[in-house]
Write an enzyme that holds these catalytic residues in place. Sequence first.
Site, PDB file in Angstrom:
ATOM      1  N   SER A  22     -29.252   0.227  43.979  1.00 39.41           N
ATOM      2  CA  SER A  22     -29.406   0.273  42.434  1.00 39.41           C
ATOM      3  C   SER A  22     -30.149   1.439  43.205  1.00 39.41           C
ATOM      4  O   SER A  22     -29.204   3.166  41.948  1.00 39.41           O
ATOM      5  CB  SER A  22     -30.807   0.480  41.409  1.00 39.41           C
ATOM      6  OG  SER A  22     -30.625  -0.998  41.278  1.00 39.41           O
ATOM      7  N   ARG A  26     -27.766   5.447  42.010  1.00 36.62           N
ATOM      8  CA  ARG A  26     -28.175   6.762  41.520  1.00 36.62           C
ATOM      9  C   ARG A  26     -28.591   7.895  41.705  1.00 36.62           C
ATOM     10  O   ARG A  26     -28.261   9.352  41.467  1.00 36.62           O
ATOM     11  CB  ARG A  26     -29.911   6.606  41.055  1.00 36.62           C
ATOM     12  CG  ARG A  26     -29.535   5.097  39.521  1.00 36.62           C
ATOM     13  CD  ARG A  26     -31.033   4.858  39.434  1.00 36.62           C
ATOM     14  NE  ARG A  26     -30.571   3.382  38.332  1.00 36.62           N
ATOM     15  CZ  ARG A  26     -30.252   2.979  38.334  1.00 36.62           C
ATOM     16  NH1 ARG A  26     -29.725   2.034  38.791  1.00 36.62           N
ATOM     17  NH2 ARG A  26     -30.542   1.579  36.837  1.00 36.62           N
ATOM     18  N   SER A 164     -31.279  -3.242  29.052  1.00 37.73           N
ATOM     19  CA  SER A 164     -30.404  -3.383  29.765  1.00 37.73           C
ATOM     20  C   SER A 164     -30.676  -1.598  30.703  1.00 37.73           C
ATOM     21  O   SER A 164     -30.651  -0.725  29.913  1.00 37.73           O
ATOM     22  CB  SER A 164     -28.673  -4.037  29.606  1.00 37.73           C
ATOM     23  OG  SER A 164     -28.085  -2.833  30.289  1.00 37.73           O
ATOM     24  N   ASP A 316     -32.316 -10.277  38.621  1.00 43.28           N
ATOM     25  CA  ASP A 316     -30.811 -10.469  39.585  1.00 43.28           C
ATOM     26  C   ASP A 316     -31.776 -11.037  40.929  1.00 43.28           C
ATOM     27  O   ASP A 316     -31.374 -11.466  42.399  1.00 43.28           O
ATOM     28  CB  ASP A 316     -30.502  -9.146  40.634  1.00 43.28           C
ATOM     29  CG  ASP A 316     -29.811  -8.021  39.637  1.00 43.28           C
ATOM     30  OD1 ASP A 316     -29.444  -8.375  38.712  1.00 43.28           O
ATOM     31  OD2 ASP A 316     -29.615  -6.661  40.085  1.00 43.28           O
ATOM     32  N   ARG A 347     -23.424 -16.102  36.559  1.00 43.43           N
ATOM     33  CA  ARG A 347     -24.856 -17.303  37.140  1.00 43.43           C
ATOM     34  C   ARG A 347     -25.856 -18.198  36.605  1.00 43.43           C
ATOM     35  O   ARG A 347     -25.857 -19.120  37.342  1.00 43.43           O
ATOM     36  CB  ARG A 347     -25.371 -16.047  37.565  1.00 43.43           C
ATOM     37  CG  ARG A 347     -25.157 -14.908  38.402  1.00 43.43           C
ATOM     38  CD  ARG A 347     -26.194 -14.296  38.761  1.00 43.43           C
ATOM     39  NE  ARG A 347     -25.727 -13.405  39.497  1.00 43.43           N
ATOM     40  CZ  ARG A 347     -25.792 -11.631  39.933  1.00 43.43           C
ATOM     41  NH1 ARG A 347     -26.650 -11.476  39.792  1.00 43.43           N
ATOM     42  NH2 ARG A 347     -24.804 -11.272  40.949  1.00 43.43           N
TER      43      ARG A 347
HETATM   44  C1  S3P Z   1     -28.553  -2.250  37.153  1.00 45.36           C
HETATM   45  C2  S3P Z   1     -29.464  -2.901  36.524  1.00 45.36           C
HETATM   46  C3  S3P Z   1     -29.335  -5.042  35.959  1.00 45.36           C
HETATM   47  C4  S3P Z   1     -28.759  -5.594  37.345  1.00 45.36           C
HETATM   48  C5  S3P Z   1     -28.189  -4.621  38.223  1.00 45.36           C
HETATM   49  C6  S3P Z   1     -28.810  -3.191  38.384  1.00 45.36           C
HETATM   50  C7  S3P Z   1     -29.372  -1.159  37.946  1.00 45.36           C
HETATM   51  O1  S3P Z   1     -28.829  -4.969  34.993  1.00 45.36           O
HETATM   52  O2  S3P Z   1     -28.810  -6.776  36.857  1.00 45.36           O
HETATM   53  O3  S3P Z   1     -27.872  -5.546  39.590  1.00 45.36           O
HETATM   54  O4  S3P Z   1     -28.511  -1.043  38.581  1.00 45.36           O
HETATM   55  O5  S3P Z   1     -29.502  -0.796  36.661  1.00 45.36           O
HETATM   56  P1  S3P Z   1     -28.375  -4.385  33.829  1.00 45.36           P
HETATM   57  O6  S3P Z   1     -29.235  -3.249  33.343  1.00 45.36           O
HETATM   58  O7  S3P Z   1     -27.441  -4.600  33.157  1.00 45.36           O
HETATM   59  O8  S3P Z   1     -29.447  -5.490  33.374  1.00 45.36           O
END
Ligand code: S3P
Length: 437
Positions: A22, A26, A164, A316, A347
């Site tokens: 993540s 970013r 999210s 996750d 999942r």
């Molecule tokens: C993520 C946010 C999560 C996660 C994904 C990575 C991110 O998803 O499941 O693997 O990097 O912001 P959601 O924000 O849709 O829950």
Amino acid sequence: MNLISHSTNSLSGDVICPGDKSISQRILIIGSLLNCSMEVDGFLDAHDPNSTLDALNKIGAEIRKKGQKVFLNQRNIPFKNPLSELNFGNSGTGARLMLGFISGLGLKTKLVGDSSLSKRPMSRVILPLKQMGVEIDCNKGTLPIFTTNSDICDNFKYKMPIASAQVKSCLLLAALASKNNISIFEPKITRDHTERMIEFFEGNIKYGNKNSFGEIELKFSNLVPKNYYMVPGDFSSASFIIIATIISKDSEVLIKNVGLNKTRSGLLEVLSLMGARIKIKNIQIQSNEKIGDIYVVSSNLQGIDVPEDIIPNIIDEIPILSIAAAFSEGTTKIKNAKELKVKESDRLHAISEGLNKLKITNEIFDDGISITGSDNQVEPEECINSFDDHRIAMSFLVSGIRSKNGVCVDNCNNIETSFPNFKDTMNTLGMKINEKN
Ligand code: S3P
């Protein structure tokens, strides 16, 4: 590629956790916006971050990669419309965050992805972006998505219907790239890497709490360039090592340099409720993220009802938590986790089907699953289907530790999206994973 994981006696050793997926994505996006020369260390050199890197270079960024180091260069030209489509492969984070960023820049683009990503819901980002003033076309709420120009409004306020971080980050990046203020209300606190990164570059983020929704407010100001950023290790990748150690006998492992951001590391809290023996050492703050070393030993776990509030912070990790539950005493119940149905695979279904093959009692609900643990060695009669999902593949490979004749998992290629060295890392610690013809 099919992999087989054989029964293992004990795991031991020290490992360095691979870079956070993540955060790697970013820092490429926010770093490109900064338009400065910056070295990024600890970058996750895997398919998902690499597709974001390629997309950024196609819109004019100048990013060079050298293994775990990435160099962003200062450019003389502004961002531009790409000459070809932007392909995000399997990466929901890449597609959703870049859609926000591109929308904020007002570029004309076509976003595509692989067959799994092309089925995942994009309306969750398209609808608020349209409300902000972005012109978007798509295929019934899924990829491919086309962006044209945009006139993003200032002071947009959005109450997110789902928890999210991808939606939140998409909108923050759209506001940041278009130099606007925004307020976002989230129903549950989700991972806050985007906010922390904006703060690291001296942007103005404020947090509030209105009507039980968490509020994040971005007051636009130009970010301040820095020449170095360090990506912490990925807690989600570390979680496979943690559970592998817990469920194997007489094991002791130290995982170094793991990101311990509270919005990500909820699994530690859940495992502690289940009775796991884990210690955190050497805590530091690095690039505005908490990091530390995780020391873990074999533990006997008890099944629990997983607190529902923590779900966004373990989202996750639920596939690998299911493997821990499969070898715990009693039943573990996971509810409020509907989002699992729209990840890289469904999942809930993938976990349940794999557990059925391991003959582990489980019951699937509309928003979760309950799993009753067993002390027996698992003995699947056929290969587990990974459903082309990296976390499902790695989770069931970990279950091989407690098998009689090994656990074979079909189609493990997607492990490359998040943890390319998974097999070698686990084998260094004492697991026995090899390719199966
Ligand atoms: C993520 C946010 C999560 C996660 C994904 C990575 C991110 O998803 O499941 O693997 O990097 O912001 P959601 O924000 O849709 O829950």
